[in-house]
Design an enzyme around this catalytic site. Structure first.
Site, mmCIF file in Angstrom:
data_model
loop_
_atom_site.group_PDB
_atom_site.id
_atom_site.type_symbol
_atom_site.label_atom_id
_atom_site.label_comp_id
_atom_site.label_asym_id
_atom_site.label_seq_id
_atom_site.Cartn_x
_atom_site.Cartn_y
_atom_site.Cartn_z
ATOM 1 N N TYR A 53 0.825 -1.210 0.000
ATOM 2 C CA TYR A 53 0.000 0.000 0.000
ATOM 3 C C TYR A 53 0.859 1.260 0.000
ATOM 4 O O TYR A 53 1.807 1.392 0.775
ATOM 5 C CB TYR A 53 -0.928 0.043 1.213
ATOM 6 C CG TYR A 53 -2.038 -0.976 1.209
ATOM 7 C CD1 TYR A 53 -2.336 -1.741 0.087
ATOM 8 C CD2 TYR A 53 -2.811 -1.168 2.354
ATOM 9 C CE1 TYR A 53 -3.360 -2.674 0.113
ATOM 10 C CE2 TYR A 53 -3.848 -2.095 2.384
ATOM 11 C CZ TYR A 53 -4.116 -2.851 1.261
ATOM 12 O OH TYR A 53 -5.123 -3.767 1.298
ATOM 13 N N PRO A 221 -16.763 -3.518 1.278
ATOM 14 C CA PRO A 221 -18.135 -3.782 1.734
ATOM 15 C C PRO A 221 -19.184 -2.905 1.053
ATOM 16 O O PRO A 221 -20.365 -3.258 1.053
ATOM 17 C CB PRO A 221 -18.059 -3.502 3.238
ATOM 18 C CG PRO A 221 -16.913 -2.554 3.392
ATOM 19 C CD PRO A 221 -15.916 -2.986 2.361
ATOM 20 N N GLY A 225 -18.142 1.765 -3.524
ATOM 21 C CA GLY A 225 -18.991 2.936 -3.366
ATOM 22 C C GLY A 225 -20.384 2.795 -3.926
ATOM 23 O O GLY A 225 -21.250 3.645 -3.656
ATOM 24 N N LEU A 226 -20.670 1.754 -4.692
ATOM 25 C CA LEU A 226 -22.000 1.582 -5.278
ATOM 26 C C LEU A 226 -23.094 1.492 -4.219
ATOM 27 O O LEU A 226 -24.222 1.930 -4.446
ATOM 28 C CB LEU A 226 -22.035 0.328 -6.151
ATOM 29 C CG LEU A 226 -21.554 0.457 -7.593
ATOM 30 C CD1 LEU A 226 -21.538 -0.911 -8.253
ATOM 31 C CD2 LEU A 226 -22.436 1.415 -8.379
ATOM 32 N N LEU A 227 -22.762 0.918 -3.056
ATOM 33 C CA LEU A 227 -23.754 0.719 -2.008
ATOM 34 C C LEU A 227 -23.732 1.834 -0.966
ATOM 35 O O LEU A 227 -24.393 1.735 0.065
ATOM 36 C CB LEU A 227 -23.512 -0.628 -1.313
ATOM 37 C CG LEU A 227 -23.588 -1.858 -2.232
ATOM 38 C CD1 LEU A 227 -23.170 -3.113 -1.480
ATOM 39 C CD2 LEU A 227 -24.989 -2.016 -2.801
ATOM 40 N N GLY A 228 -22.997 2.886 -1.256
ATOM 41 C CA GLY A 228 -22.875 3.987 -0.300
ATOM 42 C C GLY A 228 -23.653 5.232 -0.699
ATOM 43 O O GLY A 228 -23.260 6.347 -0.355
#
Length: 337
Positions: A53, A221, A225-228
Protein backbone atom coordinates in the site's frame (compact mmCIF):
# COMPACT_ATOMS: atom_id res chain seq x y z
CA UNK A 1 -17.87 -1.47 20.09
CA UNK A 2 -18.76 -5.13 19.82
CA UNK A 3 -16.13 -7.86 19.69
CA UNK A 4 -15.90 -11.42 18.47
CA UNK A 5 -13.30 -14.16 18.21
CA UNK A 6 -11.32 -14.37 15.01
CA UNK A 7 -12.38 -17.73 13.59
CA UNK A 8 -11.36 -20.65 15.79
CA UNK A 9 -8.69 -18.63 17.62
CA UNK A 10 -8.96 -17.10 21.06
CA UNK A 11 -8.12 -13.67 19.61
CA UNK A 12 -10.75 -11.00 20.36
CA UNK A 13 -11.24 -8.47 17.57
CA UNK A 14 -13.68 -5.64 16.89
CA UNK A 15 -16.64 -6.19 14.54
CA UNK A 16 -15.25 -3.43 12.33
CA UNK A 17 -11.78 -3.62 10.81
CA UNK A 18 -9.95 -0.37 10.07
CA UNK A 19 -8.59 -0.56 6.53
CA UNK A 20 -5.67 1.73 5.77
CA UNK A 21 -5.35 1.61 1.99
CA UNK A 22 -6.14 5.33 1.68
CA UNK A 23 -3.40 6.33 4.13
CA UNK A 24 -0.59 8.17 2.40
CA UNK A 25 -2.61 8.65 -0.78
CA UNK A 26 -6.06 10.16 -0.49
CA UNK A 27 -5.47 10.81 3.23
CA UNK A 28 -2.26 12.50 4.38
CA UNK A 29 -0.27 11.43 7.43
CA UNK A 30 -1.96 13.83 9.85
CA UNK A 31 -5.41 12.82 8.63
CA UNK A 32 -4.47 9.15 8.86
CA UNK A 33 -3.33 9.61 12.44
CA UNK A 34 -6.63 11.35 13.28
CA UNK A 35 -8.62 8.42 11.88
CA UNK A 36 -6.56 5.91 13.87
CA UNK A 37 -7.04 8.01 17.02
CA UNK A 38 -10.80 7.99 16.43
CA UNK A 39 -10.78 4.26 15.79
CA UNK A 40 -8.92 3.46 18.98
CA UNK A 41 -11.15 5.81 20.98
CA UNK A 42 -14.20 3.99 19.60
CA UNK A 43 -12.81 0.59 20.57
CA UNK A 44 -11.81 -0.59 17.10
CA UNK A 45 -8.77 -2.76 17.79
CA UNK A 46 -8.32 -4.52 14.43
CA UNK A 47 -6.16 -2.60 11.91
CA UNK A 48 -5.42 -3.97 8.44
CA UNK A 49 -2.75 -2.90 5.98
CA UNK A 50 -0.38 -4.37 3.35
CA UNK A 51 3.24 -3.92 2.45
CA UNK A 52 2.28 -2.88 -1.08
CA UNK A 53 0.00 0.00 0.00
CA UNK A 54 1.16 3.46 -0.99
CA UNK A 55 0.11 6.28 -3.28
CA UNK A 56 1.99 4.92 -6.33
CA UNK A 57 4.47 2.28 -7.51
CA UNK A 58 7.41 4.36 -6.26
CA UNK A 59 5.89 4.82 -2.78
CA UNK A 60 4.98 1.27 -1.83
CA UNK A 61 5.31 0.76 1.91
CA UNK A 62 4.29 4.32 2.72
CA UNK A 63 1.08 3.19 4.42
CA UNK A 64 2.96 0.88 6.77
CA UNK A 65 5.32 3.78 7.59
CA UNK A 66 2.35 5.95 8.55
CA UNK A 67 1.09 3.27 10.92
CA UNK A 68 4.60 3.02 12.34
CA UNK A 69 4.78 6.75 13.03
CA UNK A 70 1.39 6.57 14.73
CA UNK A 71 2.46 3.65 16.92
CA UNK A 72 5.55 5.64 17.89
CA UNK A 73 3.35 8.48 19.15
CA UNK A 74 2.03 6.56 22.14
CA UNK A 75 3.56 3.86 24.28
CA UNK A 76 0.37 1.77 24.54
CA UNK A 77 -1.03 2.16 21.01
CA UNK A 78 0.64 -0.93 19.62
CA UNK A 79 -0.46 -3.04 22.58
CA UNK A 80 -4.11 -2.10 22.00
CA UNK A 81 -4.11 -2.99 18.29
CA UNK A 82 -4.44 -6.34 16.55
CA UNK A 83 -2.22 -5.62 13.57
CA UNK A 84 -2.60 -7.38 10.22
CA UNK A 85 -0.49 -6.83 7.13
CA UNK A 86 0.07 -8.70 3.88
CA UNK A 87 2.77 -9.79 1.47
CA UNK A 88 2.86 -10.98 -2.13
CA UNK A 89 3.47 -8.01 -4.43
CA UNK A 90 6.94 -6.89 -5.48
CA UNK A 91 8.23 -3.99 -3.40
CA UNK A 92 11.17 -2.96 -5.62
CA UNK A 93 10.89 0.39 -7.46
CA UNK A 94 9.39 0.11 -10.90
CA UNK A 95 7.63 -3.18 -10.20
CA UNK A 96 3.90 -3.65 -10.51
CA UNK A 97 1.47 -5.99 -8.79
CA UNK A 98 1.79 -8.64 -11.50
CA UNK A 99 5.34 -8.01 -12.72
CA UNK A 100 8.44 -8.29 -10.57
CA UNK A 101 11.39 -5.97 -11.09
CA UNK A 102 13.81 -8.50 -9.54
CA UNK A 103 13.63 -12.29 -9.21
CA UNK A 104 12.56 -13.60 -5.77
CA UNK A 105 11.20 -10.23 -4.66
CA UNK A 106 7.53 -11.15 -4.81
CA UNK A 107 5.09 -13.98 -4.09
CA UNK A 108 5.44 -16.49 -1.26
CA UNK A 109 8.82 -18.19 -1.53
CA UNK A 110 10.66 -18.70 1.76
CA UNK A 111 13.21 -16.15 0.55
CA UNK A 112 10.62 -13.46 -0.05
CA UNK A 113 8.65 -14.23 3.12
CA UNK A 114 11.80 -13.67 5.16
CA UNK A 115 12.64 -10.47 3.28
CA UNK A 116 9.09 -9.09 3.36
CA UNK A 117 8.40 -9.63 7.04
CA UNK A 118 11.59 -7.91 8.15
CA UNK A 119 10.88 -4.94 5.89
CA UNK A 120 7.30 -4.64 7.17
CA UNK A 121 8.41 -4.81 10.80
CA UNK A 122 10.87 -2.00 10.17
CA UNK A 123 8.29 0.22 8.47
CA UNK A 124 5.66 -0.51 11.12
CA UNK A 125 8.09 0.12 13.97
CA UNK A 126 7.07 -3.01 15.84
CA UNK A 127 8.64 -6.31 16.80
CA UNK A 128 5.73 -8.49 15.70
CA UNK A 129 2.75 -8.74 13.35
CA UNK A 130 -0.36 -10.36 14.78
CA UNK A 131 -1.82 -11.69 11.51
CA UNK A 132 0.46 -12.11 8.50
CA UNK A 133 -1.62 -12.57 5.36
CA UNK A 134 -0.90 -13.97 1.93
CA UNK A 135 -2.29 -11.29 -0.39
CA UNK A 136 -2.80 -13.64 -3.32
CA UNK A 137 -2.43 -17.28 -4.29
CA UNK A 138 1.12 -18.21 -5.30
CA UNK A 139 0.79 -20.91 -7.95
CA UNK A 140 4.54 -21.53 -8.00
CA UNK A 141 5.36 -22.15 -4.33
CA UNK A 142 4.16 -25.31 -2.53
CA UNK A 143 2.43 -24.88 0.80
CA UNK A 144 5.03 -27.14 2.42
CA UNK A 145 7.61 -24.41 1.76
CA UNK A 146 5.27 -21.62 2.81
CA UNK A 147 4.41 -23.28 6.13
CA UNK A 148 8.06 -24.01 6.87
CA UNK A 149 8.86 -20.31 6.43
CA UNK A 150 5.87 -19.30 8.57
CA UNK A 151 6.98 -21.71 11.31
CA UNK A 152 10.32 -19.92 11.49
CA UNK A 153 8.62 -16.53 11.85
CA UNK A 154 6.32 -17.81 14.60
CA UNK A 155 9.27 -19.36 16.45
CA UNK A 156 11.16 -16.07 16.15
CA UNK A 157 8.13 -14.20 17.54
CA UNK A 158 7.82 -12.07 14.42
CA UNK A 159 4.24 -13.17 13.66
CA UNK A 160 1.48 -14.89 15.63
CA UNK A 161 -1.02 -16.11 13.03
CA UNK A 162 -1.25 -16.59 9.27
CA UNK A 163 -4.17 -15.61 7.07
CA UNK A 164 -5.09 -15.24 3.42
CA UNK A 165 -6.66 -12.74 1.07
CA UNK A 166 -8.35 -13.45 -2.27
CA UNK A 167 -8.04 -17.24 -1.92
CA UNK A 168 -10.58 -19.59 -3.52
CA UNK A 169 -12.21 -22.21 -1.35
CA UNK A 170 -10.13 -25.11 -2.65
CA UNK A 171 -6.87 -23.28 -1.82
CA UNK A 172 -8.07 -22.60 1.72
CA UNK A 173 -8.75 -26.34 2.05
CA UNK A 174 -5.42 -27.30 0.51
CA UNK A 175 -3.43 -24.95 2.74
CA UNK A 176 -5.08 -26.14 5.93
CA UNK A 177 -4.95 -29.84 5.06
CA UNK A 178 -1.20 -29.61 4.47
CA UNK A 179 -0.82 -27.65 7.72
CA UNK A 180 -2.84 -30.24 9.65
CA UNK A 181 -0.73 -33.13 8.37
CA UNK A 182 2.32 -31.59 10.03
CA UNK A 183 0.60 -30.44 13.23
CA UNK A 184 0.47 -26.76 12.33
CA UNK A 185 -2.34 -24.34 13.19
CA UNK A 186 -2.79 -23.30 9.56
CA UNK A 187 -4.82 -20.35 8.35
CA UNK A 188 -7.02 -18.41 10.76
CA UNK A 189 -8.60 -15.78 8.46
CA UNK A 190 -9.57 -15.03 4.88
CA UNK A 191 -10.12 -11.58 3.39
CA UNK A 192 -12.45 -11.76 0.42
CA UNK A 193 -14.50 -9.53 -1.83
CA UNK A 194 -17.97 -9.75 -0.33
CA UNK A 195 -20.91 -7.37 -0.16
CA UNK A 196 -24.61 -7.17 -0.97
CA UNK A 197 -23.95 -6.69 -4.68
CA UNK A 198 -21.11 -9.24 -4.93
CA UNK A 199 -22.04 -12.47 -3.18
CA UNK A 200 -20.11 -15.14 -5.10
CA UNK A 201 -18.01 -15.78 -1.98
CA UNK A 202 -21.08 -17.49 -0.50
CA UNK A 203 -20.69 -20.37 -2.96
CA UNK A 204 -17.37 -21.80 -1.80
CA UNK A 205 -15.04 -19.33 -0.08
CA UNK A 206 -17.18 -18.69 2.99
CA UNK A 207 -18.26 -22.34 3.41
CA UNK A 208 -14.59 -23.39 3.23
CA UNK A 209 -13.64 -20.72 5.77
CA UNK A 210 -16.37 -21.89 8.15
CA UNK A 211 -15.42 -25.56 7.72
CA UNK A 212 -11.79 -24.84 8.62
CA UNK A 213 -12.49 -22.26 11.32
CA UNK A 214 -11.29 -19.13 9.51
CA UNK A 215 -12.69 -15.72 10.30
CA UNK A 216 -14.08 -14.02 7.18
CA UNK A 217 -13.04 -10.39 6.69
CA UNK A 218 -14.90 -8.84 3.74
CA UNK A 219 -13.18 -6.12 1.74
CA UNK A 220 -14.97 -3.53 -0.40
CA UNK A 221 -18.14 -3.78 1.73
CA UNK A 222 -19.69 -0.91 -0.26
CA UNK A 223 -18.72 -2.46 -3.61
CA UNK A 224 -16.42 0.41 -4.59
CA UNK A 225 -18.99 2.94 -3.37
CA UNK A 226 -22.00 1.58 -5.28
CA UNK A 227 -23.75 0.72 -2.01
CA UNK A 228 -22.88 3.99 -0.30
CA UNK A 229 -25.55 6.19 -1.86
CA UNK A 230 -23.93 6.40 -5.30
CA UNK A 231 -27.06 7.56 -7.15
CA UNK A 232 -27.88 10.17 -4.53
CA UNK A 233 -24.33 11.52 -4.75
CA UNK A 234 -24.57 11.50 -8.54
CA UNK A 235 -27.74 13.62 -8.40
CA UNK A 236 -26.38 15.95 -5.73
CA UNK A 237 -22.93 16.28 -7.27
CA UNK A 238 -21.39 15.33 -3.92
CA UNK A 239 -19.27 12.38 -5.10
CA UNK A 240 -15.50 12.53 -4.78
CA UNK A 241 -12.94 11.97 -7.53
CA UNK A 242 -11.36 9.02 -5.78
CA UNK A 243 -10.51 5.79 -7.60
CA UNK A 244 -13.43 4.14 -5.82
CA UNK A 245 -15.81 6.84 -7.09
CA UNK A 246 -14.59 6.35 -10.64
CA UNK A 247 -15.22 2.61 -10.34
CA UNK A 248 -18.60 3.30 -8.79
CA UNK A 249 -19.56 5.44 -11.78
CA UNK A 250 -18.44 2.64 -14.07
CA UNK A 251 -20.67 0.21 -12.17
CA UNK A 252 -23.66 2.51 -12.59
CA UNK A 253 -23.10 2.44 -16.34
CA UNK A 254 -24.44 -1.13 -16.29
CA UNK A 255 -28.24 -0.75 -16.64
CA UNK A 256 -29.00 -3.87 -14.57
CA UNK A 257 -26.75 -2.78 -11.71
CA UNK A 258 -28.07 0.77 -11.88
CA UNK A 259 -31.63 -0.53 -11.52
CA UNK A 260 -30.67 -2.60 -8.48
CA UNK A 261 -28.88 0.30 -6.82
CA UNK A 262 -31.88 2.54 -7.48
CA UNK A 263 -34.21 -0.02 -5.88
CA UNK A 264 -31.79 -0.32 -2.96
CA UNK A 265 -31.63 3.42 -2.31
CA UNK A 266 -35.40 3.82 -2.70
CA UNK A 267 -36.03 1.02 -0.21
CA UNK A 268 -33.72 2.53 2.39
CA UNK A 269 -35.09 6.02 1.85
CA UNK A 270 -38.52 4.69 2.90
CA UNK A 271 -36.95 3.37 6.09
CA UNK A 272 -34.89 6.57 6.58
CA UNK A 273 -31.68 4.55 6.62
CA UNK A 274 -28.27 5.38 5.22
CA UNK A 275 -27.22 3.04 2.35
CA UNK A 276 -23.59 2.73 3.44
CA UNK A 277 -24.50 1.94 7.02
CA UNK A 278 -27.02 -0.69 5.94
CA UNK A 279 -24.47 -2.35 3.63
CA UNK A 280 -22.08 -2.72 6.57
CA UNK A 281 -24.81 -3.82 8.98
CA UNK A 282 -25.96 -6.47 6.48
CA UNK A 283 -22.46 -8.00 6.43
CA UNK A 284 -22.50 -8.18 10.22
CA UNK A 285 -25.56 -10.45 9.99
CA UNK A 286 -23.87 -12.93 7.64
CA UNK A 287 -22.70 -16.33 8.93
CA UNK A 288 -18.94 -16.62 9.37
CA UNK A 289 -18.21 -12.91 9.02
CA UNK A 290 -15.83 -11.52 11.64
CA UNK A 291 -16.13 -7.92 10.48
CA UNK A 292 -15.91 -5.89 7.28
CA UNK A 293 -12.94 -3.73 6.41
CA UNK A 294 -13.85 -0.06 6.32
CA UNK A 295 -11.45 2.32 4.58
CA UNK A 296 -12.43 5.84 5.65
CA UNK A 297 -10.77 8.86 4.09
CA UNK A 298 -11.87 11.17 6.91
CA UNK A 299 -12.94 10.87 10.57
CA UNK A 300 -16.50 11.71 9.42
CA UNK A 301 -16.51 8.67 7.14
CA UNK A 302 -15.30 6.58 10.05
CA UNK A 303 -18.07 7.79 12.37
CA UNK A 304 -20.67 6.78 9.79
CA UNK A 305 -19.20 3.29 9.67
CA UNK A 306 -19.36 3.04 13.46
CA UNK A 307 -23.13 3.51 13.44
CA UNK A 308 -23.51 0.31 11.44
CA UNK A 309 -22.39 -1.79 14.42
CA UNK A 310 -25.45 -0.76 16.42
CA UNK A 311 -27.89 -0.89 13.51
CA UNK A 312 -30.47 -3.68 13.77
CA UNK A 313 -31.98 -4.83 10.47
CA UNK A 314 -35.45 -6.36 10.61
CA UNK A 315 -36.21 -9.70 8.99
CA UNK A 316 -38.55 -7.88 6.63
CA UNK A 317 -35.77 -5.53 5.51
CA UNK A 318 -33.27 -8.38 5.17
CA UNK A 319 -35.75 -10.21 2.96
CA UNK A 320 -36.25 -7.14 0.78
CA UNK A 321 -32.47 -6.75 0.41
CA UNK A 322 -32.22 -10.37 -0.71
CA UNK A 323 -34.84 -9.70 -3.38
CA UNK A 324 -32.84 -6.79 -4.78
CA UNK A 325 -29.45 -8.48 -4.49
CA UNK A 326 -30.12 -12.24 -4.45
CA UNK A 327 -27.26 -14.48 -3.41
CA UNK A 328 -26.21 -17.57 -5.36
CA UNK A 329 -27.69 -19.95 -2.82
CA UNK A 330 -25.98 -22.91 -1.13
CA UNK A 331 -23.48 -25.04 -3.00
CA UNK A 332 -23.40 -27.35 -4.86
CA UNK A 333 -27.01 -26.56 -5.81
CA UNK A 334 -25.99 -23.02 -6.79
CA UNK A 335 -23.93 -24.30 -9.70
CA UNK A 336 -25.02 -27.92 -10.15
CA UNK A 337 -28.74 -27.54 -10.97
Amino acid sequence: MKYTQLGRTGLQVSRLVLGTMNFGGETDEAGSHAIMDAALDAGVNFFDTANIYGPDDDSKGRTEEILGSWFAGGADRRDKVVLATKLYGDMTPGSTWRKAAWPNHNKLSAVNIRRAVDASLKRLGTDHIDIYQFHHVDRDTPFEEIWQAIDVLITQGKILYAGTSNFPGYKIAQANEIAARTGRVGLVSEQCLYNLAERRAEMEVIPAAQEYGLGVIPWSPLNMGLLGGALRKERDGTGSRSIKSVRSAAGLADPAMRARVEAYENLLAKHELDPGEVALAWLLTRPGVTGPIVGPRTPEHFRSALRAVELELSEELLGALDEIFPGPGPSPEAFAW
